[in-house]
Design a protein around this motif. Sequence first.
Motif, mmCIF file in Angstrom:
data_model
loop_
_atom_site.group_PDB
_atom_site.id
_atom_site.type_symbol
_atom_site.label_atom_id
_atom_site.label_comp_id
_atom_site.label_asym_id
_atom_site.label_seq_id
_atom_site.Cartn_x
_atom_site.Cartn_y
_atom_site.Cartn_z
ATOM 1 N N LEU A 288 0.815 -1.209 0.000
ATOM 2 C CA LEU A 288 0.000 0.000 0.000
ATOM 3 C C LEU A 288 0.855 1.268 0.000
ATOM 4 O O LEU A 288 0.430 2.304 -0.487
ATOM 5 N N LYS A 289 2.065 1.180 0.546
ATOM 6 C CA LYS A 289 2.915 2.371 0.679
ATOM 7 C C LYS A 289 3.796 2.610 -0.537
ATOM 8 O O LYS A 289 3.840 3.709 -1.065
ATOM 9 N N CYS A 290 4.522 1.582 -0.995
ATOM 10 C CA CYS A 290 5.483 1.807 -2.085
ATOM 11 C C CYS A 290 5.040 1.190 -3.416
ATOM 12 O O CYS A 290 5.680 1.383 -4.432
ATOM 13 N N GLU A 291 3.957 0.407 -3.384
ATOM 14 C CA GLU A 291 3.370 -0.241 -4.566
ATOM 15 C C GLU A 291 4.280 -1.286 -5.213
ATOM 16 O O GLU A 291 4.088 -1.659 -6.368
ATOM 17 N N GLN A 292 5.272 -1.804 -4.459
ATOM 18 C CA GLN A 292 6.101 -2.914 -4.923
ATOM 19 C C GLN A 292 5.447 -4.221 -4.468
ATOM 20 O O GLN A 292 4.692 -4.248 -3.499
ATOM 21 N N VAL A 293 5.746 -5.317 -5.161
ATOM 22 C CA VAL A 293 5.165 -6.616 -4.815
ATOM 23 C C VAL A 293 5.643 -7.033 -3.424
ATOM 24 O O VAL A 293 6.838 -7.017 -3.130
ATOM 25 N N ALA A 294 4.694 -7.385 -2.569
ATOM 26 C CA ALA A 294 4.987 -7.809 -1.193
ATOM 27 C C ALA A 294 5.072 -9.330 -1.127
ATOM 28 O O ALA A 294 4.495 -10.030 -1.954
ATOM 29 N N ASP A 295 5.797 -9.832 -0.143
ATOM 30 C CA ASP A 295 5.941 -11.272 0.073
ATOM 31 C C ASP A 295 4.987 -11.724 1.164
ATOM 32 O O ASP A 295 4.712 -10.984 2.110
ATOM 33 N N PHE A 296 4.527 -12.967 1.055
ATOM 34 C CA PHE A 296 3.698 -13.545 2.104
ATOM 35 C C PHE A 296 4.585 -13.921 3.284
ATOM 36 O O PHE A 296 5.695 -14.430 3.102
ATOM 37 N N ASP A 297 4.098 -13.673 4.498
ATOM 38 C CA ASP A 297 4.810 -14.117 5.697
ATOM 39 C C ASP A 297 4.684 -15.635 5.809
ATOM 40 O O ASP A 297 3.656 -16.209 5.456
ATOM 41 N N GLU A 298 5.718 -16.260 6.300
ATOM 42 C CA GLU A 298 5.722 -17.697 6.582
ATOM 43 C C GLU A 298 5.170 -18.503 5.413
ATOM 44 O O GLU A 298 4.138 -19.156 5.499
ATOM 45 N N GLU A 299 5.911 -18.475 4.326
ATOM 46 C CA GLU A 299 5.524 -19.111 3.063
ATOM 47 C C GLU A 299 5.204 -20.605 3.216
ATOM 48 O O GLU A 299 4.251 -21.097 2.631
ATOM 49 N N ILE A 300 5.984 -21.333 4.018
ATOM 50 C CA ILE A 300 5.754 -22.774 4.202
ATOM 51 C C ILE A 300 4.410 -23.016 4.879
ATOM 52 O O ILE A 300 3.649 -23.890 4.464
ATOM 53 N N LEU A 301 4.100 -22.231 5.915
ATOM 54 C CA LEU A 301 2.801 -22.365 6.582
ATOM 55 C C LEU A 301 1.662 -22.050 5.615
ATOM 56 O O LEU A 301 0.631 -22.719 5.621
ATOM 57 N N LEU A 302 1.858 -21.030 4.788
ATOM 58 C CA LEU A 302 0.850 -20.662 3.805
ATOM 59 C C LEU A 302 0.623 -21.801 2.820
ATOM 60 O O LEU A 302 -0.517 -22.164 2.534
ATOM 61 N N ASN A 303 1.683 -22.385 2.297
ATOM 62 C CA ASN A 303 1.549 -23.489 1.346
ATOM 63 C C ASN A 303 0.822 -24.681 1.970
ATOM 64 O O ASN A 303 -0.037 -25.304 1.332
ATOM 65 N N ASN A 304 1.145 -25.002 3.227
ATOM 66 C CA ASN A 304 0.456 -26.092 3.933
ATOM 67 C C ASN A 304 -1.028 -25.779 4.102
ATOM 68 O O ASN A 304 -1.890 -26.640 3.914
ATOM 69 N N TYR A 305 -1.315 -24.538 4.472
ATOM 70 C CA TYR A 305 -2.704 -24.120 4.654
ATOM 71 C C TYR A 305 -3.483 -24.231 3.334
ATOM 72 O O TYR A 305 -4.602 -24.738 3.309
ATOM 73 N N LEU A 306 -2.886 -23.757 2.249
ATOM 74 C CA LEU A 306 -3.556 -23.834 0.942
ATOM 75 C C LEU A 306 -3.817 -25.286 0.539
ATOM 76 O O LEU A 306 -4.889 -25.610 0.019
ATOM 77 N N GLU A 307 -2.861 -26.159 0.813
ATOM 78 C CA GLU A 307 -3.045 -27.576 0.500
ATOM 79 C C GLU A 307 -4.193 -28.170 1.320
ATOM 80 O O GLU A 307 -5.021 -28.930 0.806
ATOM 81 N N GLU A 308 -4.267 -27.800 2.598
ATOM 82 C CA GLU A 308 -5.356 -28.295 3.447
ATOM 83 C C GLU A 308 -6.708 -27.763 2.982
ATOM 84 O O GLU A 308 -7.702 -28.496 2.965
ATOM 85 N N ARG A 309 -6.759 -26.495 2.607
ATOM 86 C CA ARG A 309 -8.010 -25.922 2.090
ATOM 87 C C ARG A 309 -8.417 -26.610 0.784
ATOM 88 O O ARG A 309 -9.597 -26.820 0.521
ATOM 89 N N PHE A 310 -7.442 -26.956 -0.043
ATOM 90 C CA PHE A 310 -7.726 -27.673 -1.289
ATOM 91 C C PHE A 310 -8.261 -29.070 -0.975
ATOM 92 O O PHE A 310 -9.204 -29.535 -1.607
ATOM 93 N N LYS A 311 -7.667 -29.735 0.007
ATOM 94 C CA LYS A 311 -8.159 -31.052 0.428
ATOM 95 C C LYS A 311 -9.595 -30.950 0.926
ATOM 96 O O LYS A 311 -10.411 -31.846 0.675
ATOM 97 N N GLN A 312 -9.898 -29.870 1.626
ATOM 98 C CA GLN A 312 -11.270 -29.644 2.099
ATOM 99 C C GLN A 312 -12.213 -29.584 0.897
ATOM 100 O O GLN A 312 -13.277 -30.197 0.902
#
Length: 176
Positions: free
Chosen positions: A106-130
């Motif tokens: 929101l401040k500099c308009e550069q692409v931001a990174d997701f925090d804790e990428e491994i946790l995010l990937n695990n969460y997305l996989e679990e949501r997909f399994k759901q």
Amino acid sequence: MTKKSKNAKKNLKATKRIYYKFLCKCGSGFDTFPEFLEHVETFHQVGNVDFQEILNKKSRYEREIKFYWSLHCQCGHKFSSSLCNAKLKVNEGNIELVKKYYLCCLKCEQVADFDEEILLNNYLEERFKQSLIYSYFKEKFDNSMNDPHSEKKLEGHKRELCEKCKESPSGFCGKN
């Protein structure tokens, strides 16, 4: 209206909403995927869920997942997303993360990174399994409401900062 009733009304508005990581189609919420699986097996009487069997039978199944997550930018700004999107699919008996759509700061308009990428990937996989469970055991969930995760509201979403909005022919990644 008395001062006492005004304060009581104010307190009702200040009630904190409860957010769950996993919402069942029946409306129940859970903080962990194992809790959700236990609920599905007991409440919806699905039985023991064999994901390898489901993955083999649901070859080429695709799904876009909407989610909220924390991000950080090179400029030092940290923020929570207004809405994020990812696309996953079943490929040769495995879950494949096809694309995570990023947001700009929101401040500099550069692409931001997701925090804790491994946790995010695990969460997305679990949501997909759901989602796979709902698709595979469709008849067990026919009487339940629509997938509550797909109905996520856009809270302060900025189209100009969203990669998916920019790529979308309509210029908008979701519905209000």
